[in-house]
Design a protein around this motif. Structure first.
Motif, PDB file in Angstrom:
ATOM      1  N   PHE A 172       0.811  -1.213   0.000  1.00 19.68           N
ATOM      2  CA  PHE A 172       0.000   0.000   0.000  1.00 19.68           C
ATOM      3  C   PHE A 172       0.848   1.268   0.000  1.00 19.68           C
ATOM      4  N   PHE A 173       2.052   1.191   0.549  1.00 17.98           N
ATOM      5  CA  PHE A 173       2.933   2.358   0.446  1.00 17.98           C
ATOM      6  C   PHE A 173       3.237   2.658  -1.021  1.00 17.98           C
ATOM      7  N   TYR A 174       3.610   1.628  -1.770  1.00 17.70           N
ATOM      8  CA  TYR A 174       3.965   1.879  -3.166  1.00 17.70           C
ATOM      9  C   TYR A 174       2.740   2.177  -4.019  1.00 17.70           C
ATOM     10  N   VAL A 175       1.564   1.667  -3.630  1.00 19.19           N
ATOM     11  CA  VAL A 175       0.332   2.060  -4.315  1.00 19.19           C
ATOM     12  C   VAL A 175       0.188   3.582  -4.226  1.00 19.19           C
ATOM     13  N   ALA A 176       0.370   4.123  -3.018  1.00 22.29           N
ATOM     14  CA  ALA A 176       0.196   5.562  -2.814  1.00 22.29           C
ATOM     15  C   ALA A 176       1.364   6.356  -3.395  1.00 22.29           C
ATOM     16  N   PHE A 177       2.584   5.897  -3.120  1.00 22.03           N
ATOM     17  CA  PHE A 177       3.764   6.661  -3.536  1.00 22.03           C
ATOM     18  C   PHE A 177       3.873   6.729  -5.056  1.00 22.03           C
ATOM     19  N   THR A 178       3.667   5.588  -5.726  1.00 26.87           N
ATOM     20  CA  THR A 178       3.779   5.564  -7.177  1.00 26.87           C
ATOM     21  C   THR A 178       2.710   6.455  -7.805  1.00 26.87           C
ATOM     22  N   PHE A 179       1.530   6.470  -7.185  1.00 30.36           N
ATOM     23  CA  PHE A 179       0.471   7.340  -7.687  1.00 30.36           C
ATOM     24  C   PHE A 179       0.897   8.803  -7.585  1.00 30.36           C
ATOM     25  N   LEU A 180       1.381   9.197  -6.412  1.00 30.42           N
ATOM     26  CA  LEU A 180       1.807  10.588  -6.229  1.00 30.42           C
ATOM     27  C   LEU A 180       2.929  10.942  -7.201  1.00 30.42           C
ATOM     28  N   GLU A 181       3.834   9.988  -7.397  1.00 27.88           N
ATOM     29  CA  GLU A 181       4.963  10.200  -8.294  1.00 27.88           C
ATOM     30  C   GLU A 181       4.473  10.419  -9.733  1.00 27.88           C
ATOM     31  N   GLY A 190       2.787  13.739 -10.769  1.00 28.33           N
ATOM     32  CA  GLY A 190       3.616  14.943 -10.808  1.00 28.33           C
ATOM     33  C   GLY A 190       3.422  15.797  -9.570  1.00 28.33           C
ATOM     34  N   TYR A 191       2.870  15.200  -8.505  1.00 32.15           N
ATOM     35  CA  TYR A 191       2.624  15.992  -7.292  1.00 32.15           C
ATOM     36  C   TYR A 191       3.894  16.248  -6.486  1.00 32.15           C
ATOM     37  N   LEU A 192       4.798  15.260  -6.461  1.00 29.57           N
ATOM     38  CA  LEU A 192       5.962  15.364  -5.570  1.00 29.57           C
ATOM     39  C   LEU A 192       6.844  16.604  -5.803  1.00 29.57           C
ATOM     40  N   PRO A 193       7.154  16.957  -7.071  1.00 29.29           N
ATOM     41  CA  PRO A 193       7.961  18.172  -7.257  1.00 29.29           C
ATOM     42  C   PRO A 193       7.271  19.419  -6.697  1.00 29.29           C
ATOM     43  N   ARG A 194       5.936  19.381  -6.667  1.00 31.40           N
ATOM     44  CA  ARG A 194       5.200  20.525  -6.111  1.00 31.40           C
ATOM     45  C   ARG A 194       5.484  20.683  -4.624  1.00 31.40           C
ATOM     46  N   LEU A 195       5.647  19.549  -3.936  1.00 27.89           N
ATOM     47  CA  LEU A 195       6.005  19.613  -2.511  1.00 27.89           C
ATOM     48  C   LEU A 195       7.391  20.234  -2.348  1.00 27.89           C
ATOM     49  N   SER A 196       8.300  19.872  -3.271  1.00 25.74           N
ATOM     50  CA  SER A 196       9.652  20.433  -3.204  1.00 25.74           C
ATOM     51  C   SER A 196       9.621  21.950  -3.298  1.00 25.74           C
ATOM     52  N   VAL A 197       8.764  22.464  -4.180  1.00 24.33           N
ATOM     53  CA  VAL A 197       8.685  23.909  -4.371  1.00 24.33           C
ATOM     54  C   VAL A 197       8.036  24.559  -3.152  1.00 24.33           C
ATOM     55  N   LEU A 209      13.582  16.806  -0.576  1.00 24.38           N
ATOM     56  CA  LEU A 209      12.367  16.151  -0.090  1.00 24.38           C
ATOM     57  C   LEU A 209      12.011  14.926  -0.918  1.00 24.38           C
ATOM     58  N   LEU A 210      12.253  14.994  -2.233  1.00 30.27           N
ATOM     59  CA  LEU A 210      11.929  13.871  -3.112  1.00 30.27           C
ATOM     60  C   LEU A 210      12.664  12.607  -2.667  1.00 30.27           C
ATOM     61  N   PRO A 257      -2.796   4.107 -16.494  1.00 32.01           N
ATOM     62  CA  PRO A 257      -2.953   2.882 -15.703  1.00 32.01           C
ATOM     63  C   PRO A 257      -1.902   1.824 -16.019  1.00 32.01           C
ATOM     64  N   LYS A 258      -1.573   1.663 -17.299  1.00 31.47           N
ATOM     65  CA  LYS A 258      -0.621   0.619 -17.681  1.00 31.47           C
ATOM     66  C   LYS A 258       0.772   0.918 -17.133  1.00 31.47           C
ATOM     67  N   ALA A 259       1.220   2.161 -17.336  1.00 35.27           N
ATOM     68  CA  ALA A 259       2.555   2.535 -16.879  1.00 35.27           C
ATOM     69  C   ALA A 259       2.616   2.464 -15.353  1.00 35.27           C
ATOM     70  N   TYR A 260       1.515   2.883 -14.713  1.00 28.36           N
ATOM     71  CA  TYR A 260       1.437   2.846 -13.254  1.00 28.36           C
ATOM     72  C   TYR A 260       1.522   1.407 -12.759  1.00 28.36           C
ATOM     73  N   GLY A 261       0.737   0.535 -13.395  1.00 23.23           N
ATOM     74  CA  GLY A 261       0.711  -0.872 -12.998  1.00 23.23           C
ATOM     75  C   GLY A 261       2.080  -1.514 -13.159  1.00 23.23           C
ATOM     76  N   ARG A 262       2.738  -1.167 -14.252  1.00 22.55           N
ATOM     77  CA  ARG A 262       4.038  -1.777 -14.524  1.00 22.55           C
ATOM     78  C   ARG A 262       5.059  -1.373 -13.452  1.00 22.55           C
ATOM     79  N   LYS A 263       5.027  -0.083 -13.097  1.00 25.46           N
ATOM     80  CA  LYS A 263       5.972   0.423 -12.109  1.00 25.46           C
ATOM     81  C   LYS A 263       5.722  -0.233 -10.746  1.00 25.46           C
ATOM     82  N   LEU A 264       4.440  -0.328 -10.385  1.00 26.30           N
ATOM     83  CA  LEU A 264       4.072  -0.919  -9.106  1.00 26.30           C
ATOM     84  C   LEU A 264       4.541  -2.372  -9.050  1.00 26.30           C
ATOM     85  N   LEU A 265       4.319  -3.070 -10.147  1.00 23.74           N
ATOM     86  CA  LEU A 265       4.705  -4.473 -10.230  1.00 23.74           C
ATOM     87  C   LEU A 265       6.218  -4.632 -10.069  1.00 23.74           C
ATOM     88  N   THR A 266       6.965  -3.786 -10.802  1.00 23.67           N
ATOM     89  CA  THR A 266       8.424  -3.834 -10.724  1.00 23.67           C
ATOM     90  C   THR A 266       8.874  -3.604  -9.287  1.00 23.67           C
TER      91      THR A 266
END
Lengths: 79, 577
Positions: free
Chosen positions: B301-310, B313-320, B336-337, B435-444
């Motif tokens: 569930f961490f990577y479900v959430a983290f990969t989604f945020l990644e 494009g939300y994470l760079p916004r936190l950096s700013v 922060l990233l 969804p496909k790219a997200y799924g692939r990253k999560l799987l990896t």
């Protein structure tokens, strides 16, 4: 007063600005920030925070205070 | 090996979506010799021939000032049958600059003019016919996320591959680098071409574009950031708990463990071996109970959430948004990233900190990760240890971790010599993940976790089983009694947490679950675990990435400080209780 110029960090204009000089940092060049580039300031952050720019009306770049202070710009058109 | 086709482009232009769509999911992550910049290869069938499609790391140029640029330049130098160059239509000038640099290698190229829908919304219209003339190569309009234009891209690719080596193919086109008027500054030429092919009109921004900017204004950006963090914690803790309780615990306790118990009891009559395999701390009991039922759900569930945020494009916004705060701590928002990545696992986070522009920033990031940022495996164990005790224990531990983070970052920032470069990042458009790219990253990521965690975990588990069954644990517990019981106020058996914690981070917590602890002991166990040496893999990465002196300093100070702070809390608390 007509055209004003200042460093990016202190520039108060909301309008379109033209970059007149930049420090020699390759990432700046990669991001398309060089003399002649047109930018607009979207957000200025308080407490020593960065400046968020719209570059050539196409993409956003955030610049930390210390870099923004080394970039000089002049106003092209007021907002 | 089959002939290569290179997929090139700026970062964030949707290259990986092309890759996924063109190759299916048959991708393997590879490492370029001598670097840690990953690239993917997959099979691409064109006509009768099979090619290897390579997803080259995204770069702005081939200047070789960064690792990714070096890798990209090396691929071009090594040659290929063809290049697919992906251009972001909403940001053409900068993309054209790379395109023009690529032309110097004289490899047949097809251009994918991607994100034409985004460009349209931003008020930019690109004439692909004129652009094709300027570049002297086919240009195909694409919207990769919607699979538009991909068939035509393949057709064009087939055409240029067929005409390869045909002298008639060279018609001295306008964009050809061999023409004398094309030798000038690439930026000037990119700007010139862009001027000729793009038309600007009034933008029609979507709600996503507006939200993307709004998220970066302190108001409502800061409340949104708080909400996003709360939601993330909710998804990880809630989702992990539900999956554990409803699916994994019953699976392990009622099916897997009884299966092995029956299996081994049938074949192995000898008692000690049997206990090592399936006793209370038996390898086959513990490895499923701990890895599958205790750690895995939270990691997932961490990577479900983290990969989604990644991917949004939300994470760079936190950096700013938090650059000013991070600057006060002696680093900058970009750190922060990497630190956020550390909540997943410290190893990729420390490797990723290579992207930091100064050595000082790297060391400060790494120190903060080692001291104050628990990895998700450890968090999973901590949730079980603390969450089962009292509602306030988990929030208390989070506050402690935050305070520790601030103090450690401040001190490291003061101690480490050198300078931290200011923030300088492009903020990508906010988007809905593919969804496909997200799924692939999560799987990896899950595969990596199971592969990288399984080995060390098993080693730790075998050590635990042998220790407890052979009586070694009891001897060690007696020897370490003054430290563990006298100073930390923990039961003597807790020594196994300190020993196993060196191998894997969550193992500094898990053995405590089996002990009958008071609330104070639980809290001290959590504190010591949080600050304790991350794990053997982290130590190996520290030794590899930094000078031995730095690696040893970080590792030794985590252990000493963990025991010191844990003990002080115990001694102070004793005065009041």
């Amino acid at each position: 007063m007509g055209i004003s110029s200042a460093n990016l960090y202190e520039m108060k204009s909301e309008g379109i600005l033209q970059v007149t000089s930049v420090p020699d940092i390759s990432l700046l060049d990669n991001l398309g920030l060089r003399a002649g580039t047109q930018v607009m300031i979207l957000i200025r952050y308080k407490l020593g925070g960065p400046v968020l720019l719209r570059v050539e009306g196409a993409y956003s770049v955030a610049l930390g205070k210390d870099i923004a202070q080394q970039i000089s710009v002049q106003e092209v058109s007021p907002a | 090996m089959s002939k290569k086709i290179l997929l090139m482009g700026n970062p964030n232009v949707g290259k990986s979506i092309f890759f996924t769509e063109l190759t299916g999911i048959h991708a393997i992550s590879s490492n370029f010799a001598g670097t840690t910049v990953d690239y993917l290869e997959g099979r691409l069938q064109i006509g009768d021939e099979a090619y290897t499609l390579i997803d080259v790391p995204g770069t702005y140029s081939l200047n070789t000032t960064s690792e990714a640029e070096e890798v990209a330049a090396r691929f071009m130098e090594n040659g290929a049958a063809a290049v697919i160059c992906v251009l972001d239509a909403s940001n053409l000038e900068r993309n054209l600059r790379l395109a023009l640099e690529l032309q110097h290698y004289n490899i047949p190229t097809v251009y994918a003019l991607n994100l034409v829908d985004v460009a349209e919304r931003h008020g930019v219209e690109v004439n692909d016919k004129v652009l094709a003339g300027e570049l002297g190569a086919p240009v195909v309009r694409t919207i990769a996320v919607k699979k538009q234009g991909l068939d035509e891209l393949i057709e064009q690719l087939e055409t240029i591959l067929a005409s390869e080596g045909d002298p008639a193919a060279c018609g001295g086109c306008a964009g050809c680098p061999s023409r004398s008027d094309n030798q000038g500054d690439v930026w000037e030429r990119a700007r010139e071409i862009n001027r000729r092919v793009s038309k600007k009109h009034v933008p029609n921004l979507s709600w996503l574009d507006r939200l993307g900017v709004a998220m970066m204004r302190p108001m409502p950006g800061l409340p949104i950031a708080a909400l996003v963090m709360a939601l993330t914690i909710g998804v990880v803790m809630g989702g992990g708990r539900v999956l554990r309780a409803l699916v994994l615990l019953p699976l392990v306790n009622d099916i897997i463990v009884p299966f092995f118990r029956n299996l081994f009891t049938a074949f192995l009559p000898e008692r000690m071996f049997l206990n090592i395999l399936i006793g209370e701390f038996g390898v086959f009991v513990i490895s499923f109970e701990w890895i599958l039922a205790l750690i895995f759900p939270y990691v997932l569930f961490f990577y479900v959430a983290f990969t989604f945020l990644e991917d949004t494009g939300y994470l760079p916004r936190l950096s700013v948004l938090f650059d000013n705060v991070m600057r006060k701590l002696g680093v900058q928002g970009g750190s922060l990233l990497h630190m956020a990545m550390g909540y997943g696992c410290a190893v990729p986070a420390i490797l990723g900190s290579r992207a930091a522009t100064s050595q000082k920033e790297r060391i400060v990031i790494t120190t903060a990760i080692c001291f104050a940022i628990p990895c998700i495996s450890q968090l999973g164990a901590l949730i079980s240890l603390l969450g089962g005790r009292a509602w306030w224990m988990m929030p208390a531990m989070m506050l402690f971790s935050l305070a520790l983070f601030v103090i450690v970052t401040l001190i490291a920032g003061k101690l480490v010599k050198g300078k931290v470069d200011p923030l300088l990042i492009e903020v990508p458009n906010l988007l809905v993940p593919n969804p496909k790219a997200y799924g692939r990253k999560l799987l990896t990521r899950m595969r990596h976790f199971l592969k990288d965690a399984e080995g060390p975990m098993l080693i730790a588990i075998v050590i635990a089983a042998v220790f407890s069954e052979s009586g070694l644990l009891a001897m060690l517990a007696t020897a370490a009694q003054p430290l563990v019981s006298g100073w930390l106020g923990m039961p003597a058996e807790a020594v196994s947490a300190l020993i196993l914690g060196i191998v894997r981070r969550e193992m500094s917590v898990v053995p405590l679950l089996a002990l009958d602890l008071t609330t104070l002991q639980v809290f001290i166990g959590g504190v010591v675990s949080l600050m304790y040496l991350p794990c053997l893999s982290v130590f190996a990465i520290l030794a590899k990435e930094f000078k031995v002196r730095i690696a040893v300093t970080i590792a030794a100070s985590t252990i000493v400080l963990a025991l010191f702070v844990g003990g002080v809390i115990n001694q102070v608390a004793r005065l009041f209780v």
